[in-house]
Design a protein around this motif. Structure first.
Motif, PDB file in Angstrom:
ATOM      1  N   SER B  32      -5.125   6.556  -2.524  1.00  0.00           N
ATOM      2  CA  SER B  32      -5.914   6.141  -3.508  1.00  0.00           C
ATOM      3  C   SER B  32      -5.186   6.330  -4.906  1.00  0.00           C
ATOM      4  N   LEU B  33      -5.636   5.484  -5.990  1.00  0.00           N
ATOM      5  CA  LEU B  33      -4.933   5.600  -7.215  1.00  0.00           C
ATOM      6  C   LEU B  33      -5.797   6.279  -8.169  1.00  0.00           C
ATOM      7  N   TYR B  66      -5.347  -2.059  -8.712  1.00  0.00           N
ATOM      8  CA  TYR B  66      -4.410  -1.561  -7.354  1.00  0.00           C
ATOM      9  C   TYR B  66      -3.412  -2.631  -6.779  1.00  0.00           C
ATOM     10  N   LYS B  68      -0.724  -3.838  -4.461  1.00  0.00           N
ATOM     11  CA  LYS B  68       0.054  -3.158  -3.436  1.00  0.00           C
ATOM     12  C   LYS B  68       1.492  -3.867  -3.711  1.00  0.00           C
ATOM     13  N   PHE B  73      -0.221   0.296 -10.533  1.00  0.00           N
ATOM     14  CA  PHE B  73      -1.419   0.625 -11.212  1.00  0.00           C
ATOM     15  C   PHE B  73      -1.678   0.708 -12.728  1.00  0.00           C
ATOM     16  N   LEU B  92      -1.738   9.836  -7.508  1.00  0.00           N
ATOM     17  CA  LEU B  92      -2.117   9.105  -6.196  1.00  0.00           C
ATOM     18  C   LEU B  92      -2.662  10.275  -5.263  1.00  0.00           C
TER      19      LEU B  92
END
Lengths: 115, 112
Positions: B32-33, B66, B68, B73, B92
C-alpha cells in the motif's frame, strides 16, 4: 477526534541525564512506533510494538535507549545517559493492524535538546 | 529491502500553480502507498493512500495514482495555496515488510 498524545512536548536537559518520553496511542490501536527526526538523517524508525510486544528495535542504540509498553495506553522511550547527539524530535505513531499494511497516526512529537 | 525515493526539495511555487512531487518505490509484493504531510512544528498526518494498482487516492485537492508499471505514486494538486506549505512524505507498507518505509520528505514553499 481521537489523537495520539505525547509528553513532554519540549525537553531541555544536560548531557548524562535520564530522559523519559511518554506516548498515549489512540484507544483501540494495537501497534505503536517510535521515530526520531533530524535534519541530517530524516525520519528514523527506533522501535515497533504490536499488541504491546516489541517486534523490532533494530534502529535503536541499545546501550542507552529502551522502549516499553507497560500497558495498552502507555508507551515509553527512555534515554540513559543522554548525549548531545540525541537532540532531535521524537515521534510516536499508532495504528491498527494484524500484520497488514499500516496506516499511521502520529503524535505532535517531543523536541529534545541535550546540552 | 523496500525503499522510497522522492524528489529533492525545496519545491517553491506561487499561489495557484500546479504541483507535482515525484515518488518512486522499490518493493517486493504488493504494498500500500501513502502520502503524509507535516506542517511546521507538528507530527505527520496521513494525506491520502492507495492500496492496489491503478487506485487513485485523493484528499483536500491532492491526488496520487498507484502506478505499478512505473512503480510510482506522484502527488499532484491543481492549484496550491500558501497554507499547503509543508513537508510531504511518500511511504509504503506491506511490500517486503509491513513496517512502513518513508521517503526523505520534500519541502513545499508556496508564495502569495
Amino acid at each position: 477526534d481521537a489523537r495520539v498524545t505525547q509528553t513532554p512536548r519540549h525537553k531541555v536537559t544536560e548531557m548524562g541525564q535520564e530522559v523519559t518520553m511518554r506516548c498515549q496511542p489512540i484507544l483501540g490501536h494495537n501497534t505503536v512506533f517510535w521515530y526520531r527526526q533530524t535534519m541530517m538523517q530524516g525520519l528514523e524508525l527506533l522501535a515497533y510494538f504490536r499488541n504491546r510486544a516489541p517486534l523490532d528495535d533494530s534502529g535503536m542504540p541499545k546501550d542507552r535507549f529502551s522502549a516499553e509498553m507497560p500497558d495498552a495506553t502507555l508507551a515509553t522511550l527512555k534515554i540513559q545517559p543522554s548525549e548531545p547527539r540525541d537532540s532531535a524530535v521524537y515521534f510516536c505513531a499508532s495504528g491498527l493492524g494484524q500484520g497488514g499494511p499500516y496506516e499511521q497516526y502520529f503524535g505532535p512529537g517531543t523536541r529534545l535538546t541535550v546540552t | 529491502g523496500d525503499s522510497v525515493t522522492q524528489m529533492e526539495g525545496p519545491v517553491t511555487l506561487s499561489e495557484e500553480a500546479f504541483l507535482t512531487i515525484n515518488c518512486t518505490y522499490t518493493a517486493t509484493g504488493y504494498p500500500s502507498l501513502f502520502w503524509y504531510v507535516q506542517y511546521p512544528g507538528e507530527g505527520l498526518q496521513l494525506l491520502l493512500k492507495a492500496t492496489k494498482a491503478d487506485d487513485k487516492g485523493s484528499n483536500k485537492g491532492f491526488e496520487a495514482t498507484y502506478r505499478k508499471e512505473t512503480t510510482s505514486f506522484h502527488l499532484e494538486k491543481g492549484s496550491v495555496q500558501v497554507s499547503d506549505s509543508a513537508v510531504y512524505f511518500c511511504a509504503l507498507s506491506g511490500g517486503g515488510s509491513y513496517i512502513p518505509t518513508f521517503g526523505r520528505g520534500t519541502s513545499l514553499i508556496v508564495h502569495p
